[in-house]
Design an enzyme around this catalytic site. Structure first.
Site, short mmCIF file in Angstrom:
data_model
loop_
_atom_site.label_atom_id
_atom_site.label_comp_id
_atom_site.label_asym_id
_atom_site.label_seq_id
_atom_site.Cartn_x
_atom_site.Cartn_y
_atom_site.Cartn_z
N ASP A 53 0.83 -1.20 0.00
CA ASP A 53 0.00 0.00 0.00
C ASP A 53 0.87 1.25 0.00
O ASP A 53 2.03 1.23 0.42
CB ASP A 53 -0.90 0.02 1.23
CG ASP A 53 -1.91 -1.12 1.21
OD1 ASP A 53 -2.20 -1.65 0.12
OD2 ASP A 53 -2.41 -1.48 2.30
N LYS A 54 0.30 2.34 -0.44
CA LYS A 54 1.04 3.60 -0.54
C LYS A 54 1.68 3.99 0.79
O LYS A 54 2.81 4.49 0.83
CB LYS A 54 0.11 4.72 -1.03
CG LYS A 54 0.80 6.05 -1.26
CD LYS A 54 -0.17 7.07 -1.81
CE LYS A 54 0.50 8.43 -2.02
NZ LYS A 54 -0.45 9.44 -2.56
#
Length: 234
Positions: free
Chosen positions: A103-104
């Protein structure tokens, strides 16, 4: 055996049209003799190819370890955010891609390669490749939470998660090491939500036999060692 122009392109000597021009101008040699045609076949494991006297050591597949920082998206390209491939802009190798995704806002280990076979082996659900994460949580992690995670929890998918492994951290009550063998969307975050907690920090430490080199600063990368490649079976 591969075509000479393909060989030079894979070694990033230039585009297909550029390397054809190099060959036409007599700037390329194969085993000391001036190459005559882009279609000439070369043995990438034995033949010596040079361009303007510079020789190439042929390498088809490239393997890199990246310490992914938060704020960077796991993608080859993105119109809005910096990608993990942007961090490897100077890395040799064509068609590099991240293996799986983080995930970012997640940090840690990310493998970048153009070896599609290895990527498939590591990501295939039937292989059950373990991935270990350092998880910091909003609330203390209890033994009951760990028991539920280890048994598998409902996270809104068709089936519960596979049994996980947990290890409480010794320096804080609000965290654990969590090892899973799946790669569902936002899986770790959803698992902690399912047991009544919330992830506030997430970092991947390992994927299969590959372990994050903690001497790599966030955003830095390096080629895998021969030992690491052997551990991955390549």
């Amino acid at each position: 055996m591969i075509r000479l122009d393909k060989y030079l392109c894979e070694m990033e000597a230039g585009t297909r049209s550029e390397v054809k021009a190099f060959i036409k101008k007599g700037r390329v040699t194969v085993n000391g003799e001036t190459a005559k045609s882009p279609e000439q076949k070369v043995d990438e494991t034995k033949d010596t190819v040079t361009l303007d006297g510079h020789s190439f050591s042929y390498q088809k597949y490239f393997y890199y370890m990246l310490h992914k920082p938060a704020g960077v998206v796991t993608a080859v390209r993105d119109h809005h955010d910096q990608t993990v491939l942007d961090l490897l802009v100077d890395a040799p190798g064509k068609d590099l891609s991240p293996v799986g995704r983080l995930d970012k806002d997640t940090e840690g280990l990310l493998l970048i390669t153009n070896d599609g076979s290895l990527a498939h082996r590591l990501l295939s659900p039937v292989k059950h490749v373990p991935k270990t994460y350092l998880v910091h949580t909003k609330k203390p992690v209890t033994s009951q939470m760990c028991e539920k995670l280890e048994a598998g929890v409902e996270i809104g998918d068709e089936t519960p998660t596979a049994p996980a492994k947990t290890k409480l951290l010794s320096d804080t009550d609000c965290g654990l090491l969590l090892t899973i063998t799946e790669g569902r969307f936002h899986q770790v975050k959803r698992m902690l939500q399912a047991v009544g907690n919330e992830v506030v920090y997430l970092k991947r430490l390992s994927m299969g036999a590959l372990v994050l080199d903690e001497t790599l600063s966030k955003g830095s990368w390096r080629a895998l060692t021969e030992e690491e490649k052997a551990q991955l079976g390549v």
